[in-house]
Design a protein around this motif. Structure first.
Motif, short mmCIF file in Angstrom:
data_model
loop_
_atom_site.label_atom_id
_atom_site.label_comp_id
_atom_site.label_asym_id
_atom_site.label_seq_id
_atom_site.Cartn_x
_atom_site.Cartn_y
_atom_site.Cartn_z
N VAL A 22 -6.30 -1.86 -9.66
CA VAL A 22 -5.19 -2.62 -10.22
C VAL A 22 -4.03 -1.69 -10.58
CG1 VAL A 22 -4.56 -3.92 -12.29
CG2 VAL A 22 -6.61 -4.53 -11.02
N GLY A 23 -4.35 -0.48 -11.04
CA GLY A 23 -3.31 0.50 -11.37
C GLY A 23 -2.48 0.84 -10.13
N GLY A 24 -3.17 1.18 -9.04
CA GLY A 24 -2.47 1.51 -7.80
C GLY A 24 -1.67 0.31 -7.30
N ALA A 25 -2.25 -0.88 -7.44
CA ALA A 25 -1.59 -2.09 -6.92
C ALA A 25 -0.32 -2.40 -7.70
CB ALA A 25 -2.55 -3.28 -6.99
N VAL A 26 -0.35 -2.21 -9.03
CA VAL A 26 0.85 -2.55 -9.80
C VAL A 26 1.95 -1.50 -9.56
CG1 VAL A 26 0.29 -1.48 -12.05
CG2 VAL A 26 1.60 -3.59 -11.98
N VAL A 27 1.54 -0.23 -9.43
CA VAL A 27 2.53 0.82 -9.15
C VAL A 27 3.21 0.54 -7.80
CG1 VAL A 27 2.79 3.28 -8.59
CG2 VAL A 27 1.43 2.59 -10.56
N TYR A 69 10.14 -4.74 -3.24
CA TYR A 69 9.17 -4.64 -2.14
C TYR A 69 8.47 -3.27 -2.14
CZ TYR A 69 7.64 -4.13 2.74
OH TYR A 69 6.92 -3.88 3.88
N ARG A 70 7.17 -3.28 -2.42
CA ARG A 70 6.32 -2.08 -2.51
C ARG A 70 6.94 -1.01 -3.41
NH1 ARG A 70 4.22 -5.62 -0.97
NH2 ARG A 70 3.22 -6.03 1.02
N HIS A 71 7.53 -1.49 -4.50
CA HIS A 71 8.17 -0.56 -5.43
C HIS A 71 8.04 -1.07 -6.86
CE1 HIS A 71 11.33 1.91 -7.31
NE2 HIS A 71 11.64 0.80 -7.96
N SER A 72 7.90 -0.12 -7.80
CA SER A 72 8.03 -0.42 -9.23
C SER A 72 8.53 0.87 -9.86
CB SER A 72 6.68 -0.78 -9.82
OG SER A 72 5.90 0.40 -9.97
N ASN A 73 8.90 0.79 -11.13
CA ASN A 73 9.30 2.05 -11.78
C ASN A 73 8.14 2.67 -12.57
OD1 ASN A 73 9.05 0.56 -14.03
ND2 ASN A 73 11.21 0.54 -14.61
N LEU A 74 6.90 2.29 -12.19
CA LEU A 74 5.72 2.78 -12.93
C LEU A 74 5.16 4.07 -12.34
CD1 LEU A 74 4.09 -0.75 -13.15
CD2 LEU A 74 5.12 0.50 -15.07
N THR A 107 8.21 5.44 4.54
CA THR A 107 6.75 5.28 4.50
C THR A 107 6.34 4.45 3.29
OG1 THR A 107 6.53 7.38 3.35
CG2 THR A 107 6.17 7.42 5.72
N GLU A 108 5.36 3.60 3.53
CA GLU A 108 4.73 2.86 2.42
C GLU A 108 3.65 3.77 1.79
OE1 GLU A 108 3.78 -1.23 3.35
OE2 GLU A 108 2.09 -1.20 1.98
N ILE A 109 3.01 4.55 2.65
CA ILE A 109 1.99 5.52 2.20
C ILE A 109 2.67 6.56 1.31
CG2 ILE A 109 0.45 7.35 3.00
CD1 ILE A 109 0.19 5.88 5.64
N ARG A 110 2.01 6.92 0.21
CA ARG A 110 2.53 7.99 -0.64
C ARG A 110 2.02 9.33 -0.12
NH1 ARG A 110 4.56 5.52 -5.59
NH2 ARG A 110 5.81 3.93 -4.60
N ILE A 111 2.95 10.20 0.26
CA ILE A 111 2.55 11.51 0.79
C ILE A 111 2.68 12.53 -0.34
CG2 ILE A 111 3.02 13.27 2.55
CD1 ILE A 111 4.16 10.98 4.30
N ILE A 112 1.56 13.17 -0.68
CA ILE A 112 1.56 14.10 -1.81
C ILE A 112 1.24 15.48 -1.25
CG2 ILE A 112 0.49 14.66 -4.04
CD1 ILE A 112 -0.28 11.63 -4.19
N ARG A 113 2.27 16.33 -1.21
CA ARG A 113 2.08 17.66 -0.64
C ARG A 113 2.55 18.70 -1.64
NH1 ARG A 113 3.69 18.22 5.52
NH2 ARG A 113 1.61 19.12 5.61
#
Ligand SMILES: Cc1cc2nc3c(=O)[nH]c(=O)nc-3n(C[C@H](O)[C@H](O)[C@H](O)COP(=O)(O)OP(=O)(O)OC[C@H]3O[C@@H](n4cnc5c(N)ncnc54)[C@H](O)[C@@H]3O)c2cc1C
Length: 299
Positions: free
Chosen positions: A129-134, A171-176, A289-295
């Motif tokens: 739910v955390g990932g979904a709301v973010v 769309y696929r965005h929040s400020n969380l 990208t919708e995927i979050r890329i963490i590098r």
């Protein structure tokens, strides 16, 4: 003792902590680097203590859920994993209050069991739910924005309450994203249990028919652009099956990149860039990208 070692020792006194964790064991795409430290706090007290240690040590951290929407490389700081370990659900009439590590599909099933309607379209989206709301995750014309009434998160060390409009959903965005989501409240409506269940099964079946659920992936790679459904364009332009190393555009859904053969983060990034360049050259827009890329390395 090195500072990482000191942080590890302190964190391991608070909750489940591991070092040099191979993240590919946790990510839905089965790709991932090594996290120096990973912690899995299971209650609010532990979360606050973990953040206190991390902040005092001035070490970087990232909060992750079920890792179904991330492409993550080696991570030098602390991965705080909130999935399954922090997942209580409370029902008050037509409101459901959930800890952020709860699986979204579990909440959908609980809503159905209590004849609460509103979450049918979201059933089957993997992750917490955390990932979904973010991410303001959504499907079949609905999204978290439509059903979340408030979020409680840690921001700058303070526990803060955010109403729906304060989450700045788009769309696929929040400020969380830069906050630590703790609790999410859903406001649903009374409905008919059988109808809710039937709808969930229909959406799940559409998902199974259209998505490569038998292959490791992170879901849709790109956000759609109004009037330009990226997956459809990539399909029409012959990109299904296109690969770089072990990463491959799904032959079932061209907006999914699947890990076909021990893909690396670099394989996926190179394939993403190839697809982006094509869309940019042909359609004059750059798909995000919708995927979050963490590098952390070679950024
Ligand atoms: C097969 C498949 C199908 C999918 N279908 C859909 C779909 O239909 N619709 C859709 O929208 N998505 C879909 N996704 C993508 C993904 O499942 C969703 O975005 C999901 O909501 C991510 O949840 P997660 O717990 O896995 O988040 P993660 O991938 O762990 O994290 C995603 C982002 O949220 C942040 N985050 C996670 N938890 C917290 C927290 N507690 N506090 C603060 N930040 C946090 C992370 O830092 C990261 O930036 C799909 C993925 C797969 C693999």
């Amino acid at each position: 003792m090195s500072s990482t070692r000191r942080v590890y020792v302190k964190l391991s006194k608070i909750c489940e902590t591991a070092k040099n964790v191979n993240l590919s064991k946790f990510t839905s795409n089965r790709i991932g680097g090594v996290a120096k430290i990973m912690v899995s706090p299971s209650n609010l007290e532990q979360i606050i203590k973990v953040l206190d240690v991390i902040e005092k040590a001035q070490i970087s951290y990232v909060v992750l859920g079920n890792m179904t929407n991330v492409l993550i490389d080696d991570y030098d700081g602390v991965v705080i994993r909130i999935a399954n370990n922090f997942d209580n659900v409370e029902i008050h009439g037509s409101k459901i209050i959930v800890e952020s590590g709860c699986s979204l599909s579990k909440v959908c099933s609980i809503a159905m069991m209590h004849s609460l309607t509103g979450l049918e379209e979201l059933f089957g989206i993997p992750g917490t739910v955390g990932g979904a709301v973010v991410m303001n995750a959504g499907a079949f014309g609905s999204c978290m924005e439509n059903v979340v009434s408030c979020v409680i998160a840690i921001c700058n060390g303070k526990i803060t309450h955010y109403t729906n409009s304060e989450c700045d959903f788009a769309y696929r965005h929040s400020n969380l994203q830069d906050k630590f989501v703790l609790f999410v409240q859903f406001d649903l409506k009374k409905g008919n249990k059988n109808q809710i269940q039937t709808k969930m099964m229909e959406y799940m079946s559409t998902r199974k028919n259209s998505q490569p659920l038998d292959m490791p992936s992170s879901g849709c790679t790109f956000k759609n652009i109004v009037g330009l459904p990226i997956g459809k364009l990539l399909d029409e332009d012959g990109f299904k099956g296109c690969s770089v190393g072990g990463a491959c555009v799904s032959t079932k859904h061209a907006n999914f990149i699947v890990n076909k053969n021990n893909a690396t983060v670099n394989d996926v990034v190179q394939l993403i860039e190839k697809l982006q360049n094509h869309i940019l050259l042909k359609y004059k827009v750059m798909p995000q990208t919708e995927i979050r890329i963490i590098r952390r390395k070679n950024e």
